[in-house]
Structures are given as structure tokens and as C-alpha cells.
Design a protein around this motif. Sequence first.
Motif, PDB file in Angstrom:
ATOM      1  N   ASN A 140       0.843  -1.185   0.000  1.00 45.76           N
ATOM      2  CA  ASN A 140       0.000   0.000   0.000  1.00 45.76           C
ATOM      3  C   ASN A 140       0.879   1.236   0.000  1.00 45.76           C
ATOM      4  O   ASN A 140       1.534   1.539   0.996  1.00 45.76           O
ATOM      5  CB  ASN A 140      -0.918  -0.003   1.228  1.00 45.76           C
ATOM      6  CG  ASN A 140      -1.796   1.245   1.290  1.00 45.76           C
ATOM      7  OD1 ASN A 140      -1.721   2.135   0.439  1.00 45.76           O
ATOM      8  ND2 ASN A 140      -2.618   1.322   2.318  1.00 45.76           N
ATOM      9  N   LYS A 141       0.870   1.962  -1.114  1.00 46.74           N
ATOM     10  CA  LYS A 141       1.687   3.162  -1.225  1.00 46.74           C
ATOM     11  C   LYS A 141       0.891   4.399  -0.800  1.00 46.74           C
ATOM     12  O   LYS A 141       0.547   5.262  -1.611  1.00 46.74           O
ATOM     13  CB  LYS A 141       2.229   3.304  -2.641  1.00 46.74           C
ATOM     14  CG  LYS A 141       3.200   2.189  -3.024  1.00 46.74           C
ATOM     15  CD  LYS A 141       3.923   2.488  -4.314  1.00 46.74           C
ATOM     16  CE  LYS A 141       4.978   1.445  -4.626  1.00 46.74           C
ATOM     17  NZ  LYS A 141       5.786   1.804  -5.817  1.00 46.74           N
ATOM     18  N   GLY A 142       0.568   4.429   0.482  1.00 45.75           N
ATOM     19  CA  GLY A 142      -0.065   5.607   1.075  1.00 45.75           C
ATOM     20  C   GLY A 142      -1.493   5.848   0.651  1.00 45.75           C
ATOM     21  O   GLY A 142      -1.948   6.997   0.626  1.00 45.75           O
ATOM     22  N   GLN A 143      -2.251   4.788   0.372  1.00 49.96           N
ATOM     23  CA  GLN A 143      -3.595   4.946  -0.165  1.00 49.96           C
ATOM     24  C   GLN A 143      -4.671   4.490   0.812  1.00 49.96           C
ATOM     25  O   GLN A 143      -4.433   3.675   1.700  1.00 49.96           O
ATOM     26  CB  GLN A 143      -3.727   4.142  -1.454  1.00 49.96           C
ATOM     27  CG  GLN A 143      -2.676   4.471  -2.480  1.00 49.96           C
ATOM     28  CD  GLN A 143      -2.658   5.923  -2.900  1.00 49.96           C
ATOM     29  OE1 GLN A 143      -3.715   6.511  -3.131  1.00 49.96           O
ATOM     30  NE2 GLN A 143      -1.476   6.505  -3.014  1.00 49.96           N
ATOM     31  N   GLN A 144      -5.865   5.026   0.612  1.00 49.78           N
ATOM     32  CA  GLN A 144      -7.046   4.540   1.331  1.00 49.78           C
ATOM     33  C   GLN A 144      -7.431   3.191   0.745  1.00 49.78           C
ATOM     34  O   GLN A 144      -7.651   3.066  -0.459  1.00 49.78           O
ATOM     35  CB  GLN A 144      -8.196   5.524   1.171  1.00 49.78           C
ATOM     36  CG  GLN A 144      -9.514   5.058   1.775  1.00 49.78           C
ATOM     37  CD  GLN A 144     -10.654   6.012   1.490  1.00 49.78           C
ATOM     38  OE1 GLN A 144     -10.432   7.211   1.330  1.00 49.78           O
ATOM     39  NE2 GLN A 144     -11.865   5.487   1.412  1.00 49.78           N
ATOM     40  N   THR A 145      -7.496   2.180   1.589  1.00 47.55           N
ATOM     41  CA  THR A 145      -7.795   0.841   1.090  1.00 47.55           C
ATOM     42  C   THR A 145      -8.874   0.163   1.916  1.00 47.55           C
ATOM     43  O   THR A 145      -9.046   0.457   3.106  1.00 47.55           O
ATOM     44  CB  THR A 145      -6.550  -0.064   1.121  1.00 47.55           C
ATOM     45  OG1 THR A 145      -6.167  -0.279   2.486  1.00 47.55           O
ATOM     46  CG2 THR A 145      -5.391   0.549   0.360  1.00 47.55           C
ATOM     47  N   THR A 146      -9.569  -0.733   1.254  1.00 54.86           N
ATOM     48  CA  THR A 146     -10.483  -1.643   1.931  1.00 54.86           C
ATOM     49  C   THR A 146     -10.147  -3.038   1.423  1.00 54.86           C
ATOM     50  O   THR A 146     -10.557  -3.436   0.331  1.00 54.86           O
ATOM     51  CB  THR A 146     -11.951  -1.304   1.626  1.00 54.86           C
ATOM     52  OG1 THR A 146     -12.205   0.055   2.004  1.00 54.86           O
ATOM     53  CG2 THR A 146     -12.884  -2.219   2.410  1.00 54.86           C
ATOM     54  N   ILE A 147      -9.366  -3.755   2.212  1.00 56.75           N
ATOM     55  CA  ILE A 147      -8.944  -5.102   1.854  1.00 56.75           C
ATOM     56  C   ILE A 147      -9.732  -6.089   2.687  1.00 56.75           C
ATOM     57  O   ILE A 147      -9.862  -5.930   3.896  1.00 56.75           O
ATOM     58  CB  ILE A 147      -7.439  -5.295   2.096  1.00 56.75           C
ATOM     59  CG1 ILE A 147      -6.626  -4.320   1.238  1.00 56.75           C
ATOM     60  CG2 ILE A 147      -7.020  -6.738   1.809  1.00 56.75           C
ATOM     61  CD1 ILE A 147      -5.148  -4.295   1.582  1.00 56.75           C
ATOM     62  N   SER A 148     -10.262  -7.114   2.037  1.00 56.50           N
ATOM     63  CA  SER A 148     -11.017  -8.146   2.741  1.00 56.50           C
ATOM     64  C   SER A 148     -10.544  -9.507   2.273  1.00 56.50           C
ATOM     65  O   SER A 148     -10.574  -9.802   1.073  1.00 56.50           O
ATOM     66  CB  SER A 148     -12.517  -7.986   2.475  1.00 56.50           C
ATOM     67  OG  SER A 148     -13.244  -9.034   3.075  1.00 56.50           O
ATOM     68  N   VAL A 149     -10.100 -10.333   3.221  1.00 58.92           N
ATOM     69  CA  VAL A 149      -9.652 -11.689   2.907  1.00 58.92           C
ATOM     70  C   VAL A 149     -10.484 -12.668   3.730  1.00 58.92           C
ATOM     71  O   VAL A 149     -10.458 -12.632   4.964  1.00 58.92           O
ATOM     72  CB  VAL A 149      -8.159 -11.884   3.211  1.00 58.92           C
ATOM     73  CG1 VAL A 149      -7.726 -13.301   2.854  1.00 58.92           C
ATOM     74  CG2 VAL A 149      -7.320 -10.855   2.467  1.00 58.92           C
ATOM     75  N   ASP A 150     -11.223 -13.520   3.038  1.00 55.93           N
ATOM     76  CA  ASP A 150     -12.072 -14.516   3.693  1.00 55.93           C
ATOM     77  C   ASP A 150     -11.460 -15.890   3.459  1.00 55.93           C
ATOM     78  O   ASP A 150     -11.433 -16.395   2.336  1.00 55.93           O
ATOM     79  CB  ASP A 150     -13.485 -14.448   3.109  1.00 55.93           C
ATOM     80  CG  ASP A 150     -14.435 -15.465   3.731  1.00 55.93           C
ATOM     81  OD1 ASP A 150     -14.001 -16.253   4.596  1.00 55.93           O
ATOM     82  OD2 ASP A 150     -15.609 -15.490   3.331  1.00 55.93           O
ATOM     83  N   GLY A 151     -10.982 -16.497   4.543  1.00 57.30           N
ATOM     84  CA  GLY A 151     -10.325 -17.793   4.428  1.00 57.30           C
ATOM     85  C   GLY A 151     -11.208 -18.971   4.759  1.00 57.30           C
ATOM     86  O   GLY A 151     -10.718 -20.099   4.888  1.00 57.30           O
ATOM     87  N   SER A 152     -12.508 -18.754   4.850  1.00 55.98           N
ATOM     88  CA  SER A 152     -13.409 -19.828   5.273  1.00 55.98           C
ATOM     89  C   SER A 152     -13.445 -20.992   4.290  1.00 55.98           C
ATOM     90  O   SER A 152     -13.821 -22.110   4.662  1.00 55.98           O
ATOM     91  CB  SER A 152     -14.819 -19.275   5.489  1.00 55.98           C
ATOM     92  OG  SER A 152     -15.353 -18.747   4.282  1.00 55.98           O
TER      93      SER A 152
END
Length: 634
Positions: free
Chosen positions: A429-441
Motif C-alpha cells: 500500500n503506497k499511502g492509499q485509502q484501502t479496503t482489503i477483505s480476505v475470507d479464508g473460510s
Amino acid sequence: MTLITRRSVLIAGTAATGAVLLPTATATAATKKTTGKKITVGAGESYELAATTRVSELALAEGATIVAPDGHSLSLTVDGVETGQLLTETGGTATLIRPGTYRGDVVLTVAEANAVTYETLTFPFRQAVYVDANGVDRDKSVLTAVQGGKLTDTLAKGVSVTSTGECFDGVFVQDGTYTLRNTTMRLTGNGRCDFAGYGAAVVGDGAATRLVLDGARIDTKGVVRTTVIANDGANVIVKNSRLSARNGVLPADYQATVETPYMQSVPWMLGLDGNVRATNLIGAGTKATYINSSVFSETWGALSVEGGSALKLTVLGGHIGNTGAYGYGTYAIGDATVRVLGARFDVGSYATIIAGPAAVVHYGDSTRAAVAALDEELGLGLTTAELKSIPVTNTVVNSGHFGYMFFGTGTLTLDGGTVVNSDRATFLNKGQQTTISVDGSKGAKLNPRDGIILQMIELDDPGPVMTDGKMLNTGVYTEPTTDPTKDTAFDVTTAHTADGSATFSSIKLKGDFYNGMRKGKNMVLTFDGSTVEGVITASRTAHRVPTIDSSAFYELGIVTNTAQAAVNNGVVVNLAGGSTWTVTGTSYITALTLAAGAAVKAPRGKTLKVTVDGTATTLAAGKSYTGAITLTVA
């Protein structure tokens, strides 16, 4: 359905009267002549060719030119291969047939102009097949470049197109419906603009366009000699095909720029090199879908998305990547939606570059339900057999550098059985607004070989430099040498909309998380029903070299971390759903919330010490803590 054969092309000069030539006002009989089926143009002279002409030899001396009347283009084919054409200047749009002697089945096709304007430039397109709402337009096509197979107003089946000249397109569809089945194209030589498609193998343009490639084999080699371009609202569907693009040689006087009408190489500030991307998706409301297909670029990018709005790029099965050391699989800019289901990515640098400001990216499984939903949404028109031909499987990413790079604001979701294997950080992430979602189910896994799952750094793009009125890629990144100055107005203990946030659900993680920002941006991490083993901390970062220019593009994004207390780079950690954090090294965070059943612990055989604002603290489930929180392991 109208069958179009090569006999339907009007070719002058096949009768006893010989080839038809109309000399310009400066022509002289001594230097330019037609004898039998041979055309000769002397040095410094010019011929204007009135009609399509077939001869056995064309001889152009140095400085000689042969041109079409105004409002028309001229293309040369020799034994069915388009050849001879060169751009007249770097950054220009016009082409001319280069001097030399051409022998064989020589056809000079005079076609109606297909002028395409992109921003400030107008490109004089030439193409083997031009299709509009009425089918194939013979007057705009160079049909002598179409070999074998069958060509109708709705279908090209088993045909081939070969080009060794510059800026020649295979098929251009403008507001028409067309299918290319088992088509082969080989284009060698430079293109000019992959934002307009000037020099691409296939272009689908216009909101009324539905273009299907099924079983296509397209190979290109040359600067911006793209394989497939979808533009301006077109719906382009590529099935069971193989697309490959290799770099060309840039003109010696080319100046690297970010000005899109003139851009012929990747901006190195992305940490990349190269001068051709395999595909491009541009315009407004355009859709490009790749199904059970192989798409590879040598470097730069395989599946690009450029300026526009409401763009949709979809990958269902197949194999995507780069044959060289650097490059990306997909690119997401603007409000583009990029979806990758059940595909394999083998990329040099990144699975996806997310350039924002509102891009949405999803990597997941190609379940029957997901594929059927996209078939309906995108108007793919897949048959029952075609739907079943898409394997139900997970997505696997293998990257020689990073997993995903945020160059702008965006949302990224990884779910199903997606596996991301990368040499460096999974998320950069190079200084950005992020919404990361990782679902490992359902088995998703993150496997960074350097042990870093999420790395936040300041944007290290030096940006272009205005030089003589041009935006040139000559900037230099210089590493800061001073300590960051505390911003007293920025709260490092709470989550902000503009922060870099990530949520990990039902997954087992092993790796570190670093927030190396200098300016006000927190790293906000939520773990729900998950275990994480590693360091989570604010840090001071340093690139491996103090300055980076285009010759060292590969150094961008690569940093070392020194864990230290947060300045303007808070680390907010939420452990929910009984999650556990096993701390493996000294970590500096600014907020910690432990839900009921959550725990923070040291590895087996070691002890954990926690201080909050310097005071020793025993952590307890159901509690929240804020301040300068230090966790050490002994």
C-alpha cells in the motif's frame, strides 16, 4: 448472410491494360513509370494511386513516395502479407511505404479512410477487415491481407492476418456484431497508440459493438502492438483463445511520457518496464471478458484497464501473466470493476495494480453460481456446454515480486480458495485509502516468501517532470533523511476513512504487518475468527538505495523496516470472533481491542510483555487499549 471472398475485392491492373496510376503534378515520365505489371517511382518523386492496383513488382527509390487520394489510405500486401509501412516521425500518426523493391503478388489497396480521434490526435487507421452495423465494409478493408478460411458479414472463420508493417490493424469493429472463430493473427512491427488501438490486432469500438473471439491465436511483437482492445462501450468476449504480446524497439528519439496520446512505454514509476501490454479496456461502460483463455505480455501488463468509467474486466478460468521478469496481470483505475474467478496468474510484479480512485477488485472461485451470474450480468451469451466448460476451481497467483499494489484508492476482496504466492509482501500500500477483505473460510491462503503480509509506505512515485511543455518520465525519487514531524491534529489511535484498512476472516496467517507512513495515515487491521502469527507495528522504512530513477525502476516499493513507536502512522488492531495474535517480535501499536475469547500471546516457551504509555499492562479479553502500546517477547 453475405459471403465475402477475395474475388469481391476490386483490383485494378489485372486486365491487359496494366496497372492504373495517376501521377501528381510533379511527376515525370522518366522517373515514375508502369511497365506491364511493374511500378517504379524515382528518387524524390511521388505518385498518387487512384485505385487498388495489383502488380508483380513495386520499386520505390530513396525519397520516393506513393500515396492515396485525400480521404483514403494506402496499404501494401505482398503474397497476402501487409508490409512496408513505417511511421513518418516519432510521435506522429501518418505512415508511408518505405523505399525498396517488393516482388510477388503485390497489391496496393486504396481504401476509404478510417480516421479515429483520441484526445488531441487523429489516427489514420488501416485494417484488414472493417466491420460496422451492416457487416464488412469492403471499401474500408484491406481484404488482400485476409488469407484462407471464410469471411462473411457476421463471421470470420479460420482466416489469418499477417502484418510486418507498422500501425496496421487486423479487425476493427465499429458499432457492429461480429465473431472471429479460429482466427490467427501475427503482427510484427510497432504500433503507435494503444489508447486508440492504432496498430492493434483486434479493436471493438462503440456501445453497439458485440465482438466475440473464439479460438483465436494472436501473436504480436512491437511497441504498443496490442492484441485486443475494447473501447467506448463495446462488449468484447474472448473465449478459448491464446493472446501473446512481446516488446518492440522504441524509436531512438522517443521521450518517455505519461501523456496518453504519445505514451508508448509503461511509466517506470509503477516499478515496471516494457513497451507493449497485451490488451486494453478503455472508454465508458466498456466490458471485456476472457474465458478459458491464455493472455500474456512480455512485461508491462497482460490485462489493462485505462481511463474511463463503469468499466468491467472479467477473467473466468484461463492463464494470465508475463513471460518477462516484470509486469502485472490486471490493472484497475477509475471506478473499474475487475473480477478474476478460477484463473491462474503467473506475473512478474503484481497480480493487480489498483490505481483508484474507486476501483473494485475481486479474486475468487469459478463456482457454477458465480459464473452463471456473470454470464447474465455481462451479456456473455454462453451456452450450457460453454458454462460447463469453465472448470470449477480456485484462483492461484504466483508473483515474482508483490501480490497486489495500491497506487490509488480501491477495494480488494480475496475469497474462496484463492492462493497468493509472492516473493514480497502480499499487499503493498503506497499511502492509499484501502479496503482489503480476505475470507479464508473456504481455504484462501497468503504465502509471502519475505514474511510480510501488508506493507504500507509513502508513495515513492517521483512523478513526471514538465520539460519544454511535455510531461516526461524523468523524475527521481529521493529517500527522506529527516525524521517525520508529528502532526498533533492527527489521531493515531482511531480509524479514519482515508486509512489503510484490512479485514481477515476465518484464516490462519503467518507474517508481518508494517505501517511505514510518515504522514497521517493509520493501518487498521481487523481479525475475525482468525489466527495471526507475526509482528504488527509502526515502522521507519528505507529503500535499498537513496535515489531511484528510471534505470533502477525495480527498486520502487522494496524497503526495509525498523520497528519504532508511531509518529503519524498509527496501528489499530481489532481481534474479534475469538481471534488470537501470537506476537513474534517487538511491535508498536496505538490501539488494541480484544473481543470476548480473543487473546494476544507469545510463542511457546516465551513470555509477552505489554506496556501502555510506558506502564506495564496485562491484556484481558473484552477490553480496549489506546496510546503508545509496546509488545515485546522475551
